[in-house]
Design a protein around this motif. Structure first.
Motif, PDB file in Angstrom:
ATOM      1  N   PRO A  83       0.794  -1.330   0.040  1.00 42.25           N
ATOM      2  CA  PRO A  83       0.098  -0.135   0.017  1.00 42.25           C
ATOM      3  C   PRO A  83       0.743   1.218  -0.051  1.00 42.25           C
ATOM      4  CG  PRO A  83      -0.998  -1.679   1.529  1.00 42.25           C
ATOM      5  CD  PRO A  83       0.567  -1.976   1.429  1.00 42.25           C
ATOM      6  N   ILE A  84       1.972   1.207   0.731  1.00 42.49           N
ATOM      7  CA  ILE A  84       2.814   2.447   0.966  1.00 42.49           C
ATOM      8  C   ILE A  84       3.591   2.515  -0.407  1.00 42.49           C
ATOM      9  CG2 ILE A  84       4.897   3.474   1.790  1.00 42.49           C
ATOM     10  CD1 ILE A  84       4.058   1.942   4.559  1.00 42.49           C
ATOM     11  N   LEU A  85       4.122   1.411  -1.025  1.00 41.93           N
ATOM     12  CA  LEU A  85       4.715   1.664  -2.478  1.00 41.93           C
ATOM     13  C   LEU A  85       3.922   2.075  -3.344  1.00 41.93           C
ATOM     14  CD1 LEU A  85       7.000  -1.596  -2.173  1.00 41.93           C
ATOM     15  CD2 LEU A  85       7.538   0.702  -1.880  1.00 41.93           C
ATOM     16  N   PHE A  86       2.652   1.961  -3.698  1.00 37.86           N
ATOM     17  CA  PHE A  86       1.613   2.034  -4.511  1.00 37.86           C
ATOM     18  C   PHE A  86       1.302   3.531  -4.391  1.00 37.86           C
ATOM     19  CE2 PHE A  86       0.053  -2.623  -4.973  1.00 37.86           C
ATOM     20  CZ  PHE A  86       0.972  -2.835  -6.047  1.00 37.86           C
ATOM     21  N   LYS A  87       1.334   3.813  -3.083  1.00 34.70           N
ATOM     22  CA  LYS A  87       1.060   5.320  -2.965  1.00 34.70           C
ATOM     23  C   LYS A  87       1.920   6.187  -3.361  1.00 34.70           C
ATOM     24  CE  LYS A  87      -1.110   9.011  -1.019  1.00 34.70           C
ATOM     25  NZ  LYS A  87      -0.043  10.021  -1.063  1.00 34.70           N
ATOM     26  N   GLN A  88       3.206   5.618  -3.280  1.00 35.52           N
ATOM     27  CA  GLN A  88       4.543   6.364  -3.744  1.00 35.52           C
ATOM     28  C   GLN A  88       4.567   6.553  -5.279  1.00 35.52           C
ATOM     29  OE1 GLN A  88       7.974   4.315  -2.208  1.00 35.52           O
ATOM     30  NE2 GLN A  88       7.688   5.419  -0.012  1.00 35.52           N
ATOM     31  N   HIS A  89       4.032   5.380  -5.866  1.00 33.55           N
ATOM     32  CA  HIS A  89       3.837   5.364  -7.279  1.00 33.55           C
ATOM     33  C   HIS A  89       2.814   6.454  -7.917  1.00 33.55           C
ATOM     34  CE1 HIS A  89       3.533   3.925 -11.678  1.00 33.55           C
ATOM     35  NE2 HIS A  89       2.126   3.640 -11.209  1.00 33.55           N
ATOM     36  N   ASP A  90       1.663   6.544  -7.073  1.00 34.49           N
ATOM     37  CA  ASP A  90       0.721   7.379  -7.635  1.00 34.49           C
ATOM     38  C   ASP A  90       1.103   8.889  -7.700  1.00 34.49           C
ATOM     39  OD1 ASP A  90      -1.133   5.315  -8.358  1.00 34.49           O
ATOM     40  OD2 ASP A  90      -2.179   5.409  -6.327  1.00 34.49           O
ATOM     41  N   ASP A  91       1.851   8.971  -6.450  1.00 38.91           N
ATOM     42  CA  ASP A  91       2.449  10.391  -6.059  1.00 38.91           C
ATOM     43  C   ASP A  91       3.279  10.901  -7.149  1.00 38.91           C
ATOM     44  OD1 ASP A  91       0.906  10.747  -3.671  1.00 38.91           O
ATOM     45  OD2 ASP A  91       2.482  10.074  -2.353  1.00 38.91           O
ATOM     46  N   TYR A  92       4.131   9.886  -7.497  1.00 42.83           N
ATOM     47  CA  TYR A  92       5.137  10.041  -8.694  1.00 42.83           C
ATOM     48  C   TYR A  92       4.655  10.138 -10.072  1.00 42.83           C
ATOM     49  CZ  TYR A  92       9.402   9.527 -11.132  1.00 42.83           C
ATOM     50  OH  TYR A  92      10.808   9.857 -12.049  1.00 42.83           O
ATOM     51  N   ILE A  93       3.539   9.649 -10.079  1.00 39.91           N
ATOM     52  CA  ILE A  93       2.807   9.976 -11.478  1.00 39.91           C
ATOM     53  C   ILE A  93       2.161  11.233 -11.463  1.00 39.91           C
ATOM     54  CG2 ILE A  93       0.603   9.064 -12.883  1.00 39.91           C
ATOM     55  CD1 ILE A  93       3.138   7.192 -13.522  1.00 39.91           C
ATOM     56  N   ASP A  94       1.607  11.652 -10.453  1.00 42.14           N
ATOM     57  CA  ASP A  94       0.986  13.059 -10.342  1.00 42.14           C
ATOM     58  C   ASP A  94       2.316  14.054 -10.640  1.00 42.14           C
ATOM     59  OD1 ASP A  94      -1.446  12.065  -9.585  1.00 42.14           O
ATOM     60  OD2 ASP A  94      -1.138  12.432  -7.188  1.00 42.14           O
ATOM     61  N   GLN A  95       3.402  13.818 -10.320  1.00 47.07           N
ATOM     62  CA  GLN A  95       4.552  14.721 -10.460  1.00 47.07           C
ATOM     63  C   GLN A  95       4.569  14.562 -12.004  1.00 47.07           C
ATOM     64  OE1 GLN A  95       8.052  14.210  -8.230  1.00 47.07           O
ATOM     65  NE2 GLN A  95       6.915  13.447  -6.721  1.00 47.07           N
ATOM     66  N   ILE A  96       4.584  13.579 -12.718  1.00 49.23           N
ATOM     67  CA  ILE A  96       4.777  13.540 -14.089  1.00 49.23           C
ATOM     68  C   ILE A  96       3.769  14.228 -14.762  1.00 49.23           C
ATOM     69  CG2 ILE A  96       5.004  11.939 -16.045  1.00 49.23           C
ATOM     70  CD1 ILE A  96       6.280   9.865 -14.367  1.00 49.23           C
ATOM     71  N   VAL A  97       2.449  13.880 -14.312  1.00 50.16           N
ATOM     72  CA  VAL A  97       1.347  14.412 -14.994  1.00 50.16           C
ATOM     73  C   VAL A  97       1.479  16.016 -14.885  1.00 50.16           C
ATOM     74  CG1 VAL A  97      -1.134  14.980 -14.933  1.00 50.16           C
ATOM     75  CG2 VAL A  97      -0.259  12.464 -14.837  1.00 50.16           C
ATOM     76  N   ALA A  98       1.752  16.521 -13.588  1.00 49.16           N
ATOM     77  CA  ALA A  98       1.865  17.937 -13.514  1.00 49.16           C
ATOM     78  C   ALA A  98       2.890  18.615 -14.349  1.00 49.16           C
ATOM     79  CB  ALA A  98       2.325  18.209 -11.919  1.00 49.16           C
ATOM     80  N   ALA A  99       3.971  17.884 -14.853  1.00 44.54           N
ATOM     81  CA  ALA A  99       5.009  18.415 -15.837  1.00 44.54           C
ATOM     82  C   ALA A  99       4.433  18.734 -17.315  1.00 44.54           C
ATOM     83  CB  ALA A  99       6.087  17.518 -15.812  1.00 44.54           C
ATOM     84  N   GLY A 100       3.095  18.431 -17.496  1.00 45.91           N
ATOM     85  CA  GLY A 100       2.345  18.511 -18.450  1.00 45.91           C
ATOM     86  C   GLY A 100       2.716  17.718 -19.979  1.00 45.91           C
ATOM     87  N   ASN A 101       3.385  16.579 -19.990  1.00 44.89           N
ATOM     88  CA  ASN A 101       3.759  15.948 -20.860  1.00 44.89           C
ATOM     89  C   ASN A 101       2.971  14.602 -21.133  1.00 44.89           C
ATOM     90  OD1 ASN A 101       5.341  15.538 -23.210  1.00 44.89           O
ATOM     91  ND2 ASN A 101       6.938  14.040 -22.182  1.00 44.89           N
ATOM     92  N   VAL A 102       1.942  14.425 -20.088  1.00 47.05           N
ATOM     93  CA  VAL A 102       1.135  13.222 -20.178  1.00 47.05           C
ATOM     94  C   VAL A 102       0.053  13.205 -21.156  1.00 47.05           C
ATOM     95  CG1 VAL A 102      -0.090  11.676 -18.847  1.00 47.05           C
ATOM     96  CG2 VAL A 102       1.852  12.349 -17.899  1.00 47.05           C
ATOM     97  N   VAL A 103      -0.212  12.282 -22.060  1.00 43.21           N
ATOM     98  CA  VAL A 103      -1.212  12.080 -22.874  1.00 43.21           C
ATOM     99  C   VAL A 103      -2.496  11.411 -22.411  1.00 43.21           C
ATOM    100  CG1 VAL A 103      -2.187  11.360 -25.221  1.00 43.21           C
ATOM    101  CG2 VAL A 103       0.130  12.336 -24.862  1.00 43.21           C
ATOM    102  N   SER A 104      -2.072  10.259 -21.611  1.00 44.35           N
ATOM    103  CA  SER A 104      -3.276   9.408 -20.847  1.00 44.35           C
ATOM    104  C   SER A 104      -2.542   8.695 -20.075  1.00 44.35           C
ATOM    105  CB  SER A 104      -3.834   8.323 -22.028  1.00 44.35           C
ATOM    106  OG  SER A 104      -4.753   7.335 -21.522  1.00 44.35           O
ATOM    107  N   GLU A 105      -3.103   8.141 -18.822  1.00 42.49           N
ATOM    108  CA  GLU A 105      -2.838   7.630 -17.636  1.00 42.49           C
ATOM    109  C   GLU A 105      -3.981   6.866 -16.992  1.00 42.49           C
ATOM    110  OE1 GLU A 105      -1.835   6.305 -13.748  1.00 42.49           O
ATOM    111  OE2 GLU A 105      -3.350   8.206 -14.238  1.00 42.49           O
ATOM    112  N   GLY A 106      -3.823   5.735 -16.944  1.00 43.47           N
ATOM    113  CA  GLY A 106      -4.909   5.038 -16.180  1.00 43.47           C
ATOM    114  C   GLY A 106      -4.679   3.859 -15.633  1.00 43.47           C
ATOM    115  N   VAL A 107      -5.229   3.129 -14.700  1.00 40.35           N
ATOM    116  CA  VAL A 107      -5.285   1.966 -13.916  1.00 40.35           C
ATOM    117  C   VAL A 107      -6.029   0.619 -14.335  1.00 40.35           C
ATOM    118  CG1 VAL A 107      -4.244   3.164 -12.014  1.00 40.35           C
ATOM    119  CG2 VAL A 107      -6.667   2.608 -12.041  1.00 40.35           C
ATOM    120  N   PHE A 108      -5.566  -0.424 -14.115  1.00 36.09           N
ATOM    121  CA  PHE A 108      -6.275  -1.687 -14.425  1.00 36.09           C
ATOM    122  C   PHE A 108      -6.634  -2.212 -13.067  1.00 36.09           C
ATOM    123  CE2 PHE A 108      -2.832  -2.196 -17.644  1.00 36.09           C
ATOM    124  CZ  PHE A 108      -3.466  -1.859 -18.759  1.00 36.09           C
ATOM    125  N   SER A 109      -7.874  -2.906 -13.203  1.00 34.92           N
ATOM    126  CA  SER A 109      -8.635  -3.207 -11.782  1.00 34.92           C
ATOM    127  C   SER A 109      -7.740  -4.558 -11.102  1.00 34.92           C
ATOM    128  CB  SER A 109      -9.968  -3.888 -12.166  1.00 34.92           C
ATOM    129  OG  SER A 109     -10.639  -2.841 -12.626  1.00 34.92           O
TER     130      SER A 109
END
Length: 210
Positions: free
Chosen positions: A139-165
């Motif tokens: 749970p902690i590692l996945f939260k760190q992953h989501d936080d890191y993805i948020d940083q990449i998205v904030a940089a403005g270069n992301v076209v699409s992002e999503g998760v599988f169930s």
């Protein structure tokens, strides 16, 4: 064989779920005469157009080096598998198929004009690798992953992002060339609980609602 570049269908909504289909090149596929391969390809492309016209297939695009993706207009993997079963290349075992329910968090699956420009994106598939050694930290590692993805998205270069169930990972699609280290600096990648696959994908601009 997946050389078409297509994105047809309805626009996405944030809560909308789809089925992501990975058409992985099958290394054990039967060797066929060229005329049979060409015939399969022809009917493969025709079937893509048919599924799109029925609003079942929203996006299709090939990876550089072989294989590709479909995004199907259903959150039922059972229904998605039924729809793609009409593809003669799939029926002939030319691909190893994976069908996963997908929820977009950035972008989605949008209709594009038939004259849309075709572009190359960096496509990252995140696979999860949960073991007895990291399950308690997951749970902690996945939260760190989501936080890191948020940083990449904030940089403005992301076209699409999503998760599988069911913790089956997700996808990240970015404009143009991306330094691999950007992906590898993810704390959860460094901890080994998430394993990225980085490829190039060809698709019509606007396919992911960018």
């Amino acid at each position: 064989m997946l050389c078409t570049l297509l994105a047809l269908g309805s626009t996405t909504a944030w809560a909308q779920q789809y089925s992501y289909v990975f058409l992985n090149t099958n290394p054990d596929k039967e060797e066929l005469p060229k005329n049979e391969v060409d015939s399969l390809q022809k009917y493969h492309l025709e079937n893509i157009q048919k599924l799109a016209s029925e609003d079942k297939l929203l996006v299709a695009g090939p990876f550089e080096g072989g294989g590709g993706i479909f995004i199907m207009n259903t959150n039922s993997t059972k229904e998605a598998k039924k729809w793609i079963a009409t593809d003669p290349a799939i029926a002939a075992n030319r691909y190893r198929i994976e069908v996963l329910p997908w929820t977009p968090r950035v972008g989605g699956a949008c209709q594009i004009d038939s004259n849309a420009e075709f572009v190359t994106y960096t496509f990252v598939r995140y696979n999860t690798l949960i073991t007895k050694f990291n399950v308690q930290q997951a749970p902690i590692l996945f939260k760190q992953h989501d936080d890191y993805i948020d940083q990449i998205v904030a940089a403005g270069n992301v076209v699409s992002e999503g998760v599988f169930s069911n913790s089956d990972g997700g996808v990240l699609i970015l404009n143009g060339e991306v330094e691999p280290q950007v992906i590898m600096n993810d704390p959860s990648v460094q901890n080994g609980i998430i394993v990225p696959e980085i490829k190039k994908i060809w698709v019509g601009k606007g396919s992911f609602c960018e």
